[in-house]
Design a protein around this motif. Sequence first.
Motif, PDB file in Angstrom:
ATOM      1  N   ASP A 183       0.839  -1.205   0.000  1.00  0.00           N
ATOM      2  CA  ASP A 183       0.000   0.000   0.000  1.00  0.00           C
ATOM      3  C   ASP A 183       0.873   1.254   0.000  1.00  0.00           C
ATOM      4  O   ASP A 183       0.551   2.244  -0.655  1.00  0.00           O
ATOM      5  N   PHE A 184       1.990   1.192   0.728  1.00  0.00           N
ATOM      6  CA  PHE A 184       2.839   2.386   0.794  1.00  0.00           C
ATOM      7  C   PHE A 184       3.449   2.689  -0.579  1.00  0.00           C
ATOM      8  O   PHE A 184       3.438   3.834  -1.041  1.00  0.00           O
ATOM      9  N   ASN A 185       3.946   1.663  -1.267  1.00  0.00           N
ATOM     10  CA  ASN A 185       4.502   1.892  -2.611  1.00  0.00           C
ATOM     11  C   ASN A 185       3.425   2.430  -3.550  1.00  0.00           C
ATOM     12  O   ASN A 185       3.667   3.345  -4.343  1.00  0.00           O
ATOM     13  N   GLN A 186       2.212   1.864  -3.443  1.00  0.00           N
ATOM     14  CA  GLN A 186       1.135   2.345  -4.316  1.00  0.00           C
ATOM     15  C   GLN A 186       0.732   3.772  -3.941  1.00  0.00           C
ATOM     16  O   GLN A 186       0.371   4.571  -4.807  1.00  0.00           O
ATOM     17  N   ALA A 187       0.810   4.095  -2.642  1.00  0.00           N
ATOM     18  CA  ALA A 187       0.465   5.461  -2.207  1.00  0.00           C
ATOM     19  C   ALA A 187       1.443   6.469  -2.813  1.00  0.00           C
ATOM     20  O   ALA A 187       1.050   7.544  -3.275  1.00  0.00           O
ATOM     21  N   LEU A 188       2.731   6.093  -2.835  1.00  0.00           N
ATOM     22  CA  LEU A 188       3.727   6.999  -3.439  1.00  0.00           C
ATOM     23  C   LEU A 188       3.449   7.204  -4.926  1.00  0.00           C
ATOM     24  O   LEU A 188       3.484   8.319  -5.442  1.00  0.00           O
ATOM     25  N   MET A 189       3.149   6.085  -5.619  1.00  0.00           N
ATOM     26  CA  MET A 189       2.872   6.174  -7.071  1.00  0.00           C
ATOM     27  C   MET A 189       1.625   7.021  -7.298  1.00  0.00           C
ATOM     28  O   MET A 189       1.571   7.848  -8.200  1.00  0.00           O
TER      29      MET A 189
END
Length: 357
Positions: A183-189
């Motif tokens: 979720d964190f990687n997707q939040a950054l993207m």
Amino acid sequence: MEIIQQDIPHIQNSLLGWYNANKRDLPWRRHSNAYYTLVSEIMLQQTKVATVIPYFERFISRFPTVYDLAAANDDEVVKLWEGLGYYSRARNLHAAVKEVVAIYGGQIPNRKTEISKLKGIGPYTTGAVLSIAYNQKVPAVDGNVMRVFSRIFALEDDIAKPATRKKMEEVAELLIPDHSPGDFNQALMELGATVCTPKSPQCLFCPVNDSCLAYEKGLEKVLPIKKKARAPEKISIMMYAVTFNRKLLVVKRPASGLLANMWSLPTEDRMEEMPHLQQVEEYCEINGYSAKISKDIYYFDHIFSHRHWKIVLIPIELDQPPEFLPKRSIWVEQHAISDFAFPKVYLKALEQLGYRN
Ligand code: SF4
């Protein structure tokens, strides 16, 4: 590193809270499925989400599992990719999924050492699949994420340089929380795609504006630093629409190089500057064509990442069948043209000729 001076848990919580409340409903996010993640991440490289959605839906409905894709014919895979560009991605994905079936029993590998060896899978896709599908703490740093990091931490490294990506991965490793890496990687993207956009970052609505050094210093439109790549090289191209008996001659491009193995019209590049008619006459002579050369000549441009084709498209109607055909070429009836996968530049040509709407 300057990142150490910022409140990492605060950035993590702000970003995750915002993502959970605002994430877009995207077809590949509706199920936890490593195959969907792999397909979507490869389609999304260099391509906007809105463009990818219908391609993803068509692709998954035709190839719902790795087994369906692995068993598919190469031409059909490329046909479903038609218009999405960067066709080597489709071929590499196909090859990677064949390896998944042959070597890993149909399971997309969940180890970095294995997944990163699959054809066409670089560090970004490795990180995206491992974090999103398998919840592992692995960075997935693409252009969006580099822009966001450059701004939050006021990093002045040139993001066009390969060494900068390494540094950004180190930043990501410090920042990704243990509990929600995917979720964190997707939040950054997502932040990079919807809020911290290249030209008009929406800082007032940004969940991390209270931690962002670029915003604090008024540098949000200055960062990231990206030295300009060279302008694409201009190349003069002659394209021929050769017809006989209402059939069009189409040619499969060479197996390597630009637009490898895609269907095309006969094409000559790096032409000398000389009158078009003379070039066409030479072309007909070399190919043994007895022909009418149309006065309707079309001019258009197409820009690839490193090349700029300046195209002259010339219809040639043969009076009699040629003695021989160019290698890997066939005659196609007008109604069957849409069965072949053409890259965008040739779709543009076919549109000009009235073969497509
Ligand atoms: S505050 Fe502005 S520059 Fe900083 S991360 Fe948010 S949108 Fe980007």
